[in-house]
Scaffold this active site. Structure first.
Site, PDB file in Angstrom:
ATOM      1  N   HIS A  34       0.864  -1.180   0.000  1.00 41.46           N
ATOM      2  CA  HIS A  34       0.000   0.000   0.000  1.00 41.46           C
ATOM      3  C   HIS A  34       0.904   1.236   0.000  1.00 41.46           C
ATOM      4  CE1 HIS A  34       1.061   0.311   4.189  1.00 41.46           C
ATOM      5  NE2 HIS A  34       0.503  -0.846   4.477  1.00 41.46           N
ATOM      6  N   GLY A  36       1.885   3.168   2.120  1.00 42.99           N
ATOM      7  CA  GLY A  36       2.858   3.182   3.225  1.00 42.99           C
ATOM      8  C   GLY A  36       4.152   2.503   2.797  1.00 42.99           C
ATOM      9  N   HIS A  37       4.016   1.292   2.235  1.00 44.88           N
ATOM     10  CA  HIS A  37       5.208   0.603   1.715  1.00 44.88           C
ATOM     11  C   HIS A  37       5.890   1.432   0.620  1.00 44.88           C
ATOM     12  CE1 HIS A  37       2.627  -2.937   2.988  1.00 44.88           C
ATOM     13  NE2 HIS A  37       3.757  -3.220   3.615  1.00 44.88           N
ATOM     14  N   GLN A  61       6.203 -15.091  12.818  1.00 44.37           N
ATOM     15  CA  GLN A  61       5.792 -13.928  13.602  1.00 44.37           C
ATOM     16  C   GLN A  61       4.280 -13.888  13.845  1.00 44.37           C
ATOM     17  OE1 GLN A  61       7.389 -11.251  10.420  1.00 44.37           O
ATOM     18  NE2 GLN A  61       5.702  -9.901  10.988  1.00 44.37           N
ATOM     19  N   LYS A 149       4.996   3.196  11.693  1.00 39.20           N
ATOM     20  CA  LYS A 149       3.706   2.603  12.065  1.00 39.20           C
ATOM     21  C   LYS A 149       3.925   1.491  13.087  1.00 39.20           C
ATOM     22  CE  LYS A 149      -0.530   0.679  11.320  1.00 39.20           C
ATOM     23  NZ  LYS A 149      -0.203  -0.685  10.988  1.00 39.20           N
ATOM     24  N   ASP A 150       4.924   0.649  12.824  1.00 45.33           N
ATOM     25  CA  ASP A 150       5.314  -0.389  13.785  1.00 45.33           C
ATOM     26  C   ASP A 150       6.508   0.136  14.568  1.00 45.33           C
ATOM     27  OD1 ASP A 150       3.599  -2.816  12.789  1.00 45.33           O
ATOM     28  OD2 ASP A 150       4.490  -1.944  10.993  1.00 45.33           O
ATOM     29  N   GLN A 153       8.466  -2.390  16.679  1.00 38.69           N
ATOM     30  CA  GLN A 153       9.268  -3.239  15.790  1.00 38.69           C
ATOM     31  C   GLN A 153      10.546  -2.516  15.362  1.00 38.69           C
ATOM     32  OE1 GLN A 153       7.584  -5.617  12.338  1.00 38.69           O
ATOM     33  NE2 GLN A 153       8.316  -3.840  11.222  1.00 38.69           N
ATOM     34  N   VAL A 176       2.124   6.719   7.106  1.00 43.05           N
ATOM     35  CA  VAL A 176       1.282   7.259   6.025  1.00 43.05           C
ATOM     36  C   VAL A 176      -0.176   6.979   6.395  1.00 43.05           C
ATOM     37  CG1 VAL A 176       0.713   7.122   3.573  1.00 43.05           C
ATOM     38  CG2 VAL A 176       3.093   6.875   4.316  1.00 43.05           C
TER      39      VAL A 176
END
Lengths: 281, 281
Positions: A34, A36-37, A61, A149-150, A153, A176
């Protein structure tokens, strides 16, 4: 653009690039790309000669009962998007290629992975760090990028890179969002139409925290209670966690005296969503 | 020959070697080199262009009450020996350089590191795998060599390299022994003169196992009992473990039907010694 599925082939390619002094940039993803990527790809593209995107839905995961089997996949669409963004290589191994038996080796980052998403999803970060270390050893990048976003992580992976001396520069990219504020996530696809509106409550509660902070509120408990109250007004929403932590140490704070991270996970119906905001002193 | 203590400097050097298509060979050690270490160097030397030996007494692989502080160290002597053997670089970092705070990241290899030395020394293999992964990321070798004296360590590391996709070929080298059979170890230095003779019981018990195997004995329990009896005849000796395991899976066997490893750890006075022998079908 080439699609590589074989580990040894990817390693040999990386070796050749490095012999030619080419800088390898790396964007690890689980696919179903999306915007974001795509923002990660756009940020790292000018900083490297060879850009590798991995597309691998990593089984280790996901916990039991999580959405490993239903996680959305669309390699054709992903490759078209990568091609347009000037990606050089998609690394797309099978689960069997990545986890041949016997598989006994795991990387854990203590402390940082024990709270928030780590508490709700036992073993999740162990799966993330293990697969990212494997991907680093396969793609051999000079730099890699992860989204905020993560945020947990990102911090866990930075700690791993640092502690294990991976000679890789880690970049981070801002979240995003849709126009109305919803943070982009492949899991947004799971939301039923009436849930899409309800999902906005994550962003709204973070904005509330930001507003209260701007107004001078420094009591983390009070801010969390106000967020909680807002979210509990949405019948389809169920709070997994709301945490306010120190941005450096990731330890929960009672008072916001330094840069802090407000992070939350909320179920909207059956879909677990996460979001966060950094409150700068 | 150069001595490098800085991690970034070692990584940059390795990058330059790789750009020049030079093959990097690596011998990780804790220093206080003896002919066992030198045999590793002699085996790997003709197979690489650049030979790196690391000398680092790794704190994370010692348990509380173990011999971290008394472990013998002699950098001057070690460098002279390395120089004579044609080593190109000694990597000799400080503990602070290797373990800056906060340090939260550890690599574990399940199953293989839970028995034998792993059971007697909790956390030992976690320390070994973590430091070796770090050293691999710092030295960036094409091949590395480990001795069969620490057979379990060798198998644990091979499993890690395999599972984490380190693009490194692992060589193993046979045990080097004194003329009377005692396996070389830096810890032999701890033995008081009267203990030196007693320490031979490890080798003798392995020879006994081999003889009984050659004579047709296949019952692991019976072989272990005979070894036990021999060792218990030495007053200064205290058995830590005697195990007979499958050479591939490292699972204890009742009957020796495939290639097997007989491994043992015995205290001679205060000194814990290990040794092993492979019994080929």
């Amino acid at each position: 653009m080439k699609i590589v599925t074989d580990i040894q082939q990817m390693q040999n390619y990386a070796d050749r690039c490095r012999e030619e002094k080419k800088v390898i940039g790396f964007v690890p993803t689980m696919g179903y790309l999306h915007p974001g990527h795509l923002s990660l790809i756009k940020i790292i593209r000018p900083q490297c000669d060879i850009l590798v995107v991995s597309i691998f839905v990593n089984p280790t995961q996901f916990g039991p009962g999580e959405d490993l089997n239903t996680y959305p996949r669309d390699l054709k669409r992903d490759s078209d998007l990568c091609q347009k963004e000037g990606v050089d290589v998609i690394f797309h191994p099978s689960a069997q290629e990545m986890y041949p038996k016997p598989f006994y080796t795991f990387i854990t980052v203590e402390k940082l992975s024990e709270i928030m998403c780590g508490r709700s999803r036992p073993g999740h970060f162990r799966g993330v760090t293990t697969v990212v270390a494997k991907l680093f050893n396969i793609v051999k990048p000079h730099l890699a990028i992860f989204g905020e976003k993560d945020f947990q992580q990102l911090q866990v992976l930075k700690q791993m890179v640092n502690n294990l001396n991976y000679d890789i520069k880690i970049l981070n990219a801002p979240i995003v969002r849709e126009d109305d504020g919803l943070a982009l996530s492949s899991r947004n696809k799971y939301l039923k139409s009436h849930e899409r509106m309800d999902a906005l409550v994550l962003y709204r509660s973070l904005q509330l925290a930001k507003d209260r902070f701007t107004q001078g509120e420094r009591n983390a408990g009070d801010i969390k209670r106000e967020m909680e109250k807002l979210i509990k007004g949405i019948p389809s929403a169920k709070i997994d966690y709301i945490e306010i932590v120190n941005l450096e140490t990731f330890e929960p704070v009672d008072f916001l005296s330094n840069d802090s991270l407000v992070a939350l996970a909320v179920y909207i119906g059956q879909t677990r969503l996460i979001d966060n905001i950094v409150l700068k002193k």
